[in-house]
Design an enzyme around this catalytic site. Sequence first.
Site, PDB file in Angstrom:
ATOM      1  N   ASP A 192     -11.125   1.057  -3.193  1.00 21.87           N
ATOM      2  CA  ASP A 192     -11.486   1.522  -1.858  1.00 21.87           C
ATOM      3  C   ASP A 192     -12.804   0.935  -1.376  1.00 21.87           C
ATOM      4  O   ASP A 192     -12.964   0.615  -0.197  1.00 21.87           O
ATOM      5  CB  ASP A 192     -11.603   3.055  -1.849  1.00 21.87           C
ATOM      6  CG  ASP A 192     -10.376   3.717  -1.263  1.00 21.87           C
ATOM      7  OD1 ASP A 192      -9.446   3.004  -0.833  1.00 21.87           O
ATOM      8  OD2 ASP A 192     -10.335   4.962  -1.225  1.00 21.87           O
ATOM      9  N   HIS A 213      -7.360  13.461   1.384  1.00 24.67           N
ATOM     10  CA  HIS A 213      -7.341  12.728   2.650  1.00 24.67           C
ATOM     11  C   HIS A 213      -6.681  13.515   3.766  1.00 24.67           C
ATOM     12  O   HIS A 213      -7.167  13.565   4.894  1.00 24.67           O
ATOM     13  CB  HIS A 213      -6.572  11.408   2.479  1.00 24.67           C
ATOM     14  CG  HIS A 213      -7.432  10.240   2.160  1.00 24.67           C
ATOM     15  ND1 HIS A 213      -8.446   9.810   2.969  1.00 24.67           N
ATOM     16  CD2 HIS A 213      -7.411   9.377   1.111  1.00 24.67           C
ATOM     17  CE1 HIS A 213      -9.030   8.744   2.437  1.00 24.67           C
ATOM     18  NE2 HIS A 213      -8.415   8.469   1.305  1.00 24.67           N
ATOM     19  N   GLN A 240      -6.737  11.198  -3.451  1.00 22.22           N
ATOM     20  CA  GLN A 240      -5.903  10.905  -2.286  1.00 22.22           C
ATOM     21  C   GLN A 240      -5.398  12.169  -1.612  1.00 22.22           C
ATOM     22  O   GLN A 240      -5.216  12.200  -0.392  1.00 22.22           O
ATOM     23  CB  GLN A 240      -4.723  10.020  -2.695  1.00 22.22           C
ATOM     24  CG  GLN A 240      -5.140   8.663  -3.216  1.00 22.22           C
ATOM     25  CD  GLN A 240      -6.086   7.955  -2.280  1.00 22.22           C
ATOM     26  OE1 GLN A 240      -5.716   7.586  -1.162  1.00 22.22           O
ATOM     27  NE2 GLN A 240      -7.333   7.765  -2.707  1.00 22.22           N
ATOM     28  N   HIS A 273      -0.972   3.169  -3.224  1.00 23.04           N
ATOM     29  CA  HIS A 273      -1.806   2.914  -4.402  1.00 23.04           C
ATOM     30  C   HIS A 273      -1.000   3.243  -5.662  1.00 23.04           C
ATOM     31  O   HIS A 273      -0.350   4.280  -5.728  1.00 23.04           O
ATOM     32  CB  HIS A 273      -3.056   3.802  -4.414  1.00 23.04           C
ATOM     33  CG  HIS A 273      -3.850   3.770  -3.146  1.00 23.04           C
ATOM     34  ND1 HIS A 273      -3.698   4.719  -2.151  1.00 23.04           N
ATOM     35  CD2 HIS A 273      -4.805   2.911  -2.718  1.00 23.04           C
ATOM     36  CE1 HIS A 273      -4.533   4.439  -1.154  1.00 23.04           C
ATOM     37  NE2 HIS A 273      -5.212   3.354  -1.474  1.00 23.04           N
TER      38      HIS A 273
END
Length: 425
Positions: free
Chosen positions: A353, A254, A251, A320
């Site tokens: 995902d 990102h 993550q 998440h």
Amino acid sequence: MRRLTREDIKKWKTSRQEDTSDIQGKVNDIVSGVRRRGDAAVKEYTEKFDGISLSDFRVTREEISDAYESLSGKYLDIIQEAAGNIRRFHEKQLPSSWFDTSQDGSMLGQKYTPIDKAGVYVPGGTAAYPSSVMMNIIPAQVAGVERIAMVTPPGTNGRVPIGVLATAQILGVTEIYKIGGAQAIAALAYGTETIPAVDKITGPGNMFVALAKKQVFGDVDIDMIAGPSEIAVLCDHTARAGEVAADLLSQAEHDERSSAVCITTSRQLADDLDREVKEQLKQLPRKNIAEASINFFSGTVVVDTMTEAVDTVNEFAPEHLEVMTENPYEQLGAIRHAGAIFLGPYSSEPVGDYFAGPNHVLPTSGTARFSSPLNVHDFMKKSSVISYSAAAWHRNVDKIASFARLEDLEGHARAVEKRKERFDD
């Protein structure tokens, strides 16, 4: 990774948000321009921001078919299997209308109806996101939406990535426009000469897209205003530091403002995690982005008990949440605020995902306290159904009229009493 306190996490809700004051003015102008000038404005903004001059926004059926034919069979098989998983999961969400008839003949109920027209925004330009195509389109299809229009920014060659188009072909979506940014949101919301307006817009995008969705909300519905991605990993001494580090970095890569937090009862794990993150960062292609996220908006919270750890999770309300403890199901009941919950060592975030089935469009920035993942219900609306019988009216007319007069609404009272003439005739 730096050590954090629960107070640090609370402060991030505002510090992770970008200053949008300058962008908002530009977005206002774009949305207003598209609303007034339609296709001409969309063409102008696409050329200005994407560097692409388009004579026609709509992707042709030939382009869609060619993309499907040119994508490797291996990837087509994977996309089809993932789409099947996602569809089966969302089919379980379908609600049923209900009607309750009383002994006096009155009927009360609730009727579910799909919205007529949905617009889906799929990020693009420098990247391709077939998963976003599936996660937004499939729940709309399951809900029964008749018209689904997809918009996605073109690449530098003026074309949409083949993975995105091939996925649309698999799902049977043919209304696709190669436009992006705030101009695409405005076109979906208000319509242009070639792009009919929709009733709801879903899908993630950059800050221009997010602010445009915020601006058009009310004229159309939207799914959510998504912020930077975030993950929390709740773990004890049984978790493996290498796996936790890899999941946090999944993550962090990102966005520089992404947040990756480990919440653990094991100080040894926290120490091991520091080394693992540093080592894995060295080999990560998006190292610069992930490193900024790790340095500014990520870290480890070490607590004494699992109860305190779960309380910290609920305060964070992450997009998440992975639970990597000896008995993850023991914590599930106490977890109240998380967009998606991944239980056990084999349920890493990318499983959700891309493939497992649940939707990956999730609430961010603490909004999991009051909102949910994108789902079939988002593409449906409820209507209350009321059919009063004569007996029910007789029994309650005076009460209803009195209630109306309590609110000084004489017209309401007379409307219910007017039916008395039926029995005077």
